[in-house]
Structure formats: C-alpha cells, structure tokens
Design a protein around this motif. Structure first.
Motif, PDB file in Angstrom:
ATOM      1  N   PRO A   5       0.800  -1.353   0.095  1.00  0.00           N
ATOM      2  CA  PRO A   5       0.092   0.116  -0.024  1.00  0.00           C
ATOM      3  C   PRO A   5       0.986   1.220  -0.046  1.00  0.00           C
ATOM      4  O   PRO A   5       1.904   1.466   0.402  1.00  0.00           O
ATOM      5  CB  PRO A   5      -0.764  -0.084   1.336  1.00  0.00           C
ATOM      6  CG  PRO A   5       0.096  -0.942   2.234  1.00  0.00           C
ATOM      7  CD  PRO A   5       0.777  -1.905   1.235  1.00  0.00           C
ATOM      8  N   VAL A   6       0.345   2.278  -0.926  1.00  0.00           N
ATOM      9  CA  VAL A   6       1.049   3.409  -0.829  1.00  0.00           C
ATOM     10  C   VAL A   6       0.078   4.587  -0.302  1.00  0.00           C
ATOM     11  O   VAL A   6      -0.865   4.760  -0.800  1.00  0.00           O
ATOM     12  CB  VAL A   6       1.519   3.899  -1.970  1.00  0.00           C
ATOM     13  CG1 VAL A   6       2.274   5.235  -2.273  1.00  0.00           C
ATOM     14  CG2 VAL A   6       2.600   2.755  -2.631  1.00  0.00           C
ATOM     15  N   VAL A   7       0.678   5.554   0.620  1.00  0.00           N
ATOM     16  CA  VAL A   7      -0.252   6.671   0.987  1.00  0.00           C
ATOM     17  C   VAL A   7       0.826   8.129   0.461  1.00  0.00           C
ATOM     18  O   VAL A   7       1.931   8.197   0.846  1.00  0.00           O
ATOM     19  CB  VAL A   7       0.040   6.821   2.539  1.00  0.00           C
ATOM     20  CG1 VAL A   7      -0.808   8.246   2.736  1.00  0.00           C
ATOM     21  CG2 VAL A   7      -0.921   5.766   2.922  1.00  0.00           C
ATOM     22  N   TYR A   8       0.025   8.614  -0.244  1.00  0.00           N
ATOM     23  CA  TYR A   8       0.666  10.108  -1.113  1.00  0.00           C
ATOM     24  C   TYR A   8      -0.327  11.170  -0.531  1.00  0.00           C
ATOM     25  O   TYR A   8      -1.553  11.093  -0.985  1.00  0.00           O
ATOM     26  CB  TYR A   8       0.836   9.895  -2.302  1.00  0.00           C
ATOM     27  CG  TYR A   8       1.190  11.056  -3.139  1.00  0.00           C
ATOM     28  CD1 TYR A   8       2.771  11.513  -2.856  1.00  0.00           C
ATOM     29  CD2 TYR A   8       0.537  11.875  -3.859  1.00  0.00           C
ATOM     30  CE1 TYR A   8       3.434  12.610  -3.598  1.00  0.00           C
ATOM     31  CE2 TYR A   8       1.160  13.056  -4.416  1.00  0.00           C
ATOM     32  CZ  TYR A   8       2.529  13.437  -4.290  1.00  0.00           C
ATOM     33  OH  TYR A   8       2.989  14.641  -4.916  1.00  0.00           O
ATOM     34  N   GLU A   9       0.233  11.988  -0.016  1.00  0.00           N
ATOM     35  CA  GLU A   9      -0.411  13.340   0.841  1.00  0.00           C
ATOM     36  C   GLU A   9      -1.599  12.688   1.691  1.00  0.00           C
ATOM     37  O   GLU A   9      -1.539  11.813   2.395  1.00  0.00           O
ATOM     38  CB  GLU A   9      -1.084  14.363  -0.216  1.00  0.00           C
ATOM     39  CG  GLU A   9       0.314  14.853  -1.077  1.00  0.00           C
ATOM     40  CD  GLU A   9      -0.046  15.911  -2.143  1.00  0.00           C
ATOM     41  OE1 GLU A   9      -1.212  16.109  -2.155  1.00  0.00           O
ATOM     42  OE2 GLU A   9       0.813  16.429  -2.486  1.00  0.00           O
ATOM     43  N   GLU A  10      -2.745  12.823   1.078  1.00  0.00           N
ATOM     44  CA  GLU A  10      -3.961  12.362   1.767  1.00  0.00           C
ATOM     45  C   GLU A  10      -4.532  11.053   1.329  1.00  0.00           C
ATOM     46  O   GLU A  10      -5.547  10.525   1.518  1.00  0.00           O
ATOM     47  CB  GLU A  10      -4.922  13.098   2.241  1.00  0.00           C
ATOM     48  CG  GLU A  10      -4.470  14.482   3.229  1.00  0.00           C
ATOM     49  CD  GLU A  10      -5.502  15.226   3.422  1.00  0.00           C
ATOM     50  OE1 GLU A  10      -6.725  15.264   3.101  1.00  0.00           O
ATOM     51  OE2 GLU A  10      -4.904  16.335   4.145  1.00  0.00           O
TER      52      GLU A  10
END
Length: 78
Positions: A5-10
């Motif tokens: 999984p990847v979180v970019y900004e929100e």
C-alpha cells in the motif's frame, strides 16, 4: 508478489505497487531476466524502497551468465 500500500499526501492506494519478493519486511527483491540491467531498473527498486520506507533492495538479473554478476544492491537513505 506482494501488494504494497502507498499513501501520498492524503490519498491511500491499497495496492500502490507489487514487489516481487519482500523478505522479513526488511528487504525488497526485484527479479529481472534481461540481457543487461538498465539504470531505470535500479531507479525502480529505489522508488519501491522509498514508497515502502525500507532501506535495502536487491535487483537480481537472471539474464547474466553467472548469477553473482546479476546481483545489484540498492540502498535507500544511507
């Protein structure tokens, strides 16, 4: 393959990318079978390391005559 999984900004992506192998949640192994490893392959591993907050990756090319010549170590942040 393992979905990372990847979180970019929100924005959260449950499957940001698929790593070929992840060992003990510490090392990413990226497997290739090409005639020659290009700089883009090493950058791909480095991007995977940055997105997953891991420090060490191994790029293994099975297209080399000797497997020891096809192993490249990629490090994030050292």
């Amino acid at each position: 393959q393992k979905a990372i999984p990847v979180v970019y900004e929100e924005v959260r992506l449950d499957e940001g990318f698929r790593a070929d192998l992840v060992v003990e949640d510490k090392v990413i192994l990226e497997l290739k079978s090409v005639e020659a490893v290009a700089p883009v392959h090493k950058k791909q591993v480095l991007t995977y390391l940055r997105l997953s907050n891991l420090k060490l990756g191994l790029l293994i090319n099975f297209g080399e005559e000797l497997i020891k010549d096809g192993i490249s170590r990629v490090v994030n942040g050292l």
